[in-house]
Design a protein around this motif. Structure first.
Motif: not given
Length: 195
Positions: A44-49, A85-94
Motif C-alpha cells: 500500500l502507499s503511505e497514505a493508504d497504509a 488492506c484488501l478493501a483499500v486495494l479493491r477501492r483503488r482498483a476502481r
C-alpha cells in the motif's frame, strides 16, 4: 520501567476495557509496527497504509468488548489489518488514472540501464518469492517490515512459536536462494534431463 510494557496482551485488553488510557497507549505501541508491516507487505502507499492502520484501530475499539480471546489481540489485529488492506486495494482498483501529461515528465536517461537492471532483479526476486509457500511468504513479509516487529508480535500474528521463527526464517531464505539460483521450486521433482 513502565509496568505496562511487560503486561501480557490479555491484561492490556482488560485494562483498556476498563478505560485505562495508559493501557491503550501501551497496546497501540506494542502492535503498531505489526500493522505497518502488514500494510507494507500488501504494497500500500503511505497514505493508504495510514488509513488502513487507523481503520484497524477503530475496528478494535468497536470490537473490544466482544473479543473472545483477548490474549490473541495481535492475531486479531493482523487479520483485521489484512482485510482493511484488501478493501483499500479493491477501492483503488476502481480508480481510473488519466494518462494526460505523462509525456511532459522529465526523465533521467543516465540511470536508465541501472533502473532497468534493478527492475529486472526485483522482478526475479518477487517471482522467486511467489514460489515460496504461503507460510514463508507471510513470515518474510513481516520480518522485512521497517521497523521490524518483535518476534512476540510475529508469533502472535502468525500463530507460530517464538522459538520457531528464526529456524523457519532461515529455511525460507534458503529456499528463496535455491529458487533464485536454479529457477525452480526447491521441492519440485527434477526433470528427466537434469540428472
Amino acid at each position: 520501567m513502565d509496568p505496562l510494557a511487560e503486561a501480557d496482551a490479555r491484561d492490556l485488553v482488560e485494562r483498556v476495557r476498563g478505560g485505562d488510557n495508559d493501557a491503550w497507549t501501551a497496546l497501540t505501541d506494542r502492535y503498531v509496527s505489526l500493522l505497518w508491516s502488514v500494510a507494507r507487505g500488501m504494497r500500500l502507499s503511505e497514505a493508504d497504509a495510514a488509513d488502513a492502520v487507523q481503520t484497524t484501530w477503530l475496528r478494535l475499539v468497536e470490537a473490544l468488548d466482544g473479543l473472545r480471546d483477548p490474549a490473541r489481540v495481535g492475531s486479531w489485529l493482523a487479520t483485521t489489518m489484512r482485510r482493511e488492506c484488501l478493501a483499500v486495494l479493491r477501492r483503488r482498483a476502481r480508480v481510473v488514472v488519466a494518462a494526460e501529461g505523462w509525456d511532459q515528465l522529465a526523465g533521467d536517461t543516465a540511470a536508465l540501464d541501472e533502473a532497468l537492471l534493478r527492475q529486472e532483479r526485483d522482478a526475479a526476486l518477487w517471482r522467486a518469492f511467489k514460489g515460496l509457500g504461503p507460510r514463508c511468504q507471510s513470515l518474510l513479509r513481516m520480518l522485512m517490515a521497517d521497523p521490524a516487529p518483535s518476534y512476540a508480535e510475529v508469533s502472535a500474528a502468525l500463530d507460530m512459536p517464538v522459538g520457531g521463527i528464526g529456524p523457519t526464517r532461515r529455511r525460507c531464505l534458503d529456499n528463496l536462494r535455491k529458487i533464485m539460483l536454479t529457477g525452480a521450486h526447491p521441492f519440485e521433482a527434477p526433470s528427466a534431463g537434469s540428472v
